[in-house]
Design a protein around this motif. Structure first.
Motif, PDB file in Angstrom:
ATOM      1  N   HIS A 266      84.665  34.223  75.557  1.00 33.95           N
ATOM      2  CA  HIS A 266      85.205  35.065  74.921  1.00 33.95           C
ATOM      3  C   HIS A 266      84.280  36.659  74.484  1.00 33.95           C
ATOM      4  N   VAL A 267      83.483  35.785  73.789  1.00 34.74           N
ATOM      5  CA  VAL A 267      82.288  37.279  74.244  1.00 34.74           C
ATOM      6  C   VAL A 267      82.294  38.500  75.395  1.00 34.74           C
ATOM      7  N   LYS A 268      82.394  37.142  76.796  1.00 36.68           N
ATOM      8  CA  LYS A 268      82.216  37.735  78.055  1.00 36.68           C
ATOM      9  C   LYS A 268      83.191  38.812  78.370  1.00 36.68           C
ATOM     10  N   ARG A 269      84.171  37.960  78.649  1.00 38.75           N
ATOM     11  CA  ARG A 269      86.194  38.573  78.630  1.00 38.75           C
ATOM     12  C   ARG A 269      86.537  39.901  77.732  1.00 38.75           C
ATOM     13  N   ALA A 392      89.438  46.861  69.190  1.00 39.29           N
ATOM     14  CA  ALA A 392      90.741  46.140  68.694  1.00 39.29           C
ATOM     15  C   ALA A 392      91.535  45.744  70.203  1.00 39.29           C
ATOM     16  N   VAL A 393      91.837  46.757  70.968  1.00 41.07           N
ATOM     17  CA  VAL A 393      92.733  46.406  72.031  1.00 41.07           C
ATOM     18  C   VAL A 393      92.103  44.799  72.648  1.00 41.07           C
ATOM     19  N   ALA A 394      90.883  45.038  72.974  1.00 41.84           N
ATOM     20  CA  ALA A 394      90.510  44.309  73.991  1.00 41.84           C
ATOM     21  C   ALA A 394      89.790  42.478  73.139  1.00 41.84           C
ATOM     22  N   ASP A 395      90.024  42.530  72.272  1.00 38.00           N
ATOM     23  CA  ASP A 395      90.329  41.739  70.883  1.00 38.00           C
ATOM     24  C   ASP A 395      91.584  40.977  71.047  1.00 38.00           C
ATOM     25  N   VAL A 396      91.908  41.575  70.498  1.00 36.86           N
ATOM     26  CA  VAL A 396      93.813  41.253  70.759  1.00 36.86           C
ATOM     27  C   VAL A 396      94.340  40.298  71.704  1.00 36.86           C
ATOM     28  N   PHE A 397      93.846  41.360  73.006  1.00 30.76           N
ATOM     29  CA  PHE A 397      94.601  40.886  74.103  1.00 30.76           C
ATOM     30  C   PHE A 397      93.884  40.005  74.298  1.00 30.76           C
ATOM     31  N   ASP A 398      92.196  39.242  74.318  1.00 28.97           N
ATOM     32  CA  ASP A 398      91.642  37.828  74.427  1.00 28.97           C
ATOM     33  C   ASP A 398      92.388  36.447  73.464  1.00 28.97           C
ATOM     34  N   ALA A 399      92.346  37.359  72.779  1.00 21.35           N
ATOM     35  CA  ALA A 399      92.849  36.161  71.190  1.00 21.35           C
ATOM     36  C   ALA A 399      94.493  35.223  71.852  1.00 21.35           C
ATOM     37  N   LEU A 400      95.512  35.987  72.544  1.00 19.78           N
ATOM     38  CA  LEU A 400      96.424  35.990  72.472  1.00 19.78           C
ATOM     39  C   LEU A 400      96.594  35.579  73.965  1.00 19.78           C
ATOM     40  N   VAL A 401      95.512  35.834  75.603  1.00 23.14           N
ATOM     41  CA  VAL A 401      95.736  34.656  75.813  1.00 23.14           C
ATOM     42  C   VAL A 401      94.592  33.470  76.296  1.00 23.14           C
ATOM     43  N   SER A 402      93.990  33.239  74.674  1.00 21.56           N
ATOM     44  CA  SER A 402      93.536  32.754  74.869  1.00 21.56           C
ATOM     45  C   SER A 402      93.532  31.611  74.532  1.00 21.56           C
ATOM     46  N   LYS A 403      93.111  30.082  74.114  1.00 27.00           N
ATOM     47  CA  LYS A 403      93.317  29.213  73.421  1.00 27.00           C
ATOM     48  C   LYS A 403      92.808  28.788  71.925  1.00 27.00           C
ATOM     49  N   ARG A 404      93.152  28.630  71.058  1.00 27.30           N
ATOM     50  CA  ARG A 404      92.015  28.841  69.783  1.00 27.30           C
ATOM     51  C   ARG A 404      92.897  26.999  69.023  1.00 27.30           C
ATOM     52  N   CYS A 405      91.889  27.397  67.942  1.00 27.47           N
ATOM     53  CA  CYS A 405      92.072  25.615  67.415  1.00 27.47           C
ATOM     54  C   CYS A 405      93.646  25.864  67.019  1.00 27.47           C
ATOM     55  N   TYR A 406      94.342  27.058  66.821  1.00 25.53           N
ATOM     56  CA  TYR A 406      95.381  26.732  65.562  1.00 25.53           C
ATOM     57  C   TYR A 406      96.840  27.696  66.464  1.00 25.53           C
ATOM     58  N   LYS A 407      96.611  27.364  67.797  1.00 26.80           N
ATOM     59  CA  LYS A 407      97.314  27.766  69.310  1.00 26.80           C
ATOM     60  C   LYS A 407      97.146  27.686  70.631  1.00 26.80           C
ATOM     61  N   LYS A 408      98.271  27.862  71.043  1.00 22.16           N
ATOM     62  CA  LYS A 408      98.079  27.341  72.198  1.00 22.16           C
ATOM     63  C   LYS A 408      98.089  28.949  73.283  1.00 22.16           C
TER      64      LYS A 408
END
Length: 448
Positions: A266-269, A392-408
């Motif tokens: 996440h940090v790299k992307r 903000a744009v970079a963080d939200v986009f990566d959060a959307l396309v990444s798997k998290r403990c609370y979402k796919k």
């Protein structure tokens, strides 16, 4: 070596001698030149003004005599009144000018001549009054006599004395010209002497310097080699220090990400997204007064620290698989303000001021929204720092396309659609548009 030690002192003595001689010569020249400038300018201005004043006086006297003549030959009472009024006004002007000239006349001969001129002018005007009286009484012939013979004699006398004064002025001009030429000659002689002395000393200095040039050149080359070696060592040392410093910063960011079961990807992307978006914004001319190369580099360098404030959030909240309660979300929100504080406290002594400011803004404001509904301060629009809007744009986009403990992970197409729909609401609309325009580059980052 003894020669090398002795020659600088010899050069110093020679240069000192030449300097003293040159200074003395320059003082002499300056004295004479100043004397020329001051005396010549003052006398020229004064004499020219005297000549102008006397020439003007003669013209005014002739004009006055002409007006008196018109008065005498006029048959209209109204015309005579007008001529007499004009003559009186001119008389007042002439007498006023004579009073001013009297204050500046210098020299016994010129003073005597001026007093004669003044006396003739007074007598002339007395006779002019007599002409006016005779004309009004009808004694035109007598009036003509006064104009033709008596008043003309006074004007002739004034002209003669004025011409004599002009001759005195020419004599003074010749005198000051002679002084000026003598001063210039003295200055030229001083200049030649100073030039010869300085030239002689310079030749001696060159001869002495040539004798030690080879040794000095060898010493200089050795110093340059030593300096280049030390410079390379310093550059390499700084490079290593910067690499260690940057690795430390990224390592800190990865540790924070690992607390909520994320890897360092996440940090790299997000860092790569930030750089892509910032450079595209600069290319498009967005915020040109802010977005220069230095600002972009510092923003990219600060991007890994955007979530450093999560160190202040408990593991139970960070690692919770489900949706956070309102109370838990409030606790999560403190990671922004805590991030800004931590950046200042931890990095304040090892990084430059500009980097600390941008890193603090990225950490504290990357969850602010364009419409003002974000946190922690509810900033709106351009009040949100540019670096935080990019983050903000970079963080939200990566959060959307990444798997998290609370979402796919969300499909890429859907993530880009959310970015598009959120422009002007969550995100800076121009930055959202630019992010969509570099979709192919963003997808390459996802494939890495």
């Amino acid at each position: 070596m003894k020669l090398i030690k002795r020659i600088p002192f010899q050069i110093f003595i020679l240069v000192l001698f030449a300097g003293i001689a040159g200074i003395v010569g320059m003082i002499i020249m300056k004295y004479h030149i100043n004397e020329i400038a001051e005396n010549y300018e003052q006398i020229i201005d004064k004499n020219l003004q005297d000549r102008i004043d006397m020439s003007e006086l003669k013209n005014q006297m002739y004009h006055h005599q002409t007006i008196v003549s018109w008065h005498t030959f006029s048959n209209s009472e109204e015309s005579r009144d007008a001529f007499e009024k004009e003559a009186n006004e001119l008389k007042l002007l002439i007498m006023s000018n004579l009073e001013k000239m009297n204050e500046g006349i210098e020299g016994s001969e010129k003073e005597q001549l001026f007093h004669a001129v003044y006396s003739d002018a007074v007598s002339y005007f007395q006779n002019a009054e007599n002409v006016f009286t005779l004309s009004r009484e009808g004694s035109t012939a007598t009036a003509e006599y006064y104009i033709t013979y008596v008043m003309s004699q006074f004007i002739k006398s004034i002209n003669t004395n004025a011409d004599i004064m002009d001759g005195y002025i020419n004599e003074e001009m010749d005198l000051i010209r002679s002084k000026m030429e003598n001063s210039i000659l003295t200055a030229n002689i001083s200049e030649i002497v100073c030039s010869l002395l300085i030239g002689f000393v310079m030749v001696l200095c060159i001869i002495l310097c040539v004798r030690i040039t080879s040794n000095l050149e060898r010493y200089k080359n050795q110093l340059e080699i030593d300096n280049e070696n030390k410079t390379r060592e310093l550059i390499e040392h700084n490079r290593k220090m910067l690499a260690v410093q940057e690795s430390t910063i990224i390592g800190m960011a990865n540790l924070i990400e690992n607390r909520d079961r994320e890897t360092g990807e996440h940090v790299k992307r997000t860092r790569l997204y930030v750089e892509l978006l910032a450079r595209e914004a600069k290319r498009a001319g967005y915020c040109p007064d802010i977005l220069d190369e230095s600002y972009i580099d510092l923003t990219v360098k600060a991007a890994p620290l955007h979530d450093i404030g999560k160190i202040a959030v408990s593991d139970s909240i960070l690692q919770k698989p489900g949706k956070l309660t309102d109370e838990e979300f409030e606790c999560m929100k403190i990671h922004t303000s805590e991030g800004g504080r931590i950046v200042g406290e931890v990095l304040g002594n090892i990084e430059d001021k500009d980097y600390i400011e941008i890193a603090s803004q990225v950490a504290a404001a990357h969850h602010e929204k364009w419409n003002g509904s974000g946190y922690p301060l509810g900033l709106k629009g351009d009040d949100i720092p540019l670096c935080a809007r990019i983050m903000a744009v970079a963080d939200v986009f990566d959060a959307l396309v990444s798997k998290r403990c609370y979402k796919k992970p969300m499909p890429v197409d859907k993530a880009f659609e959310i970015i598009r729909e959120s422009g002007g609401v969550h995100f800076d609309p121009e930055l959202a548009r630019l992010f969509l325009s570099i979709r192919s580059d963003v997808e390459k980052v996802l494939e890495m």
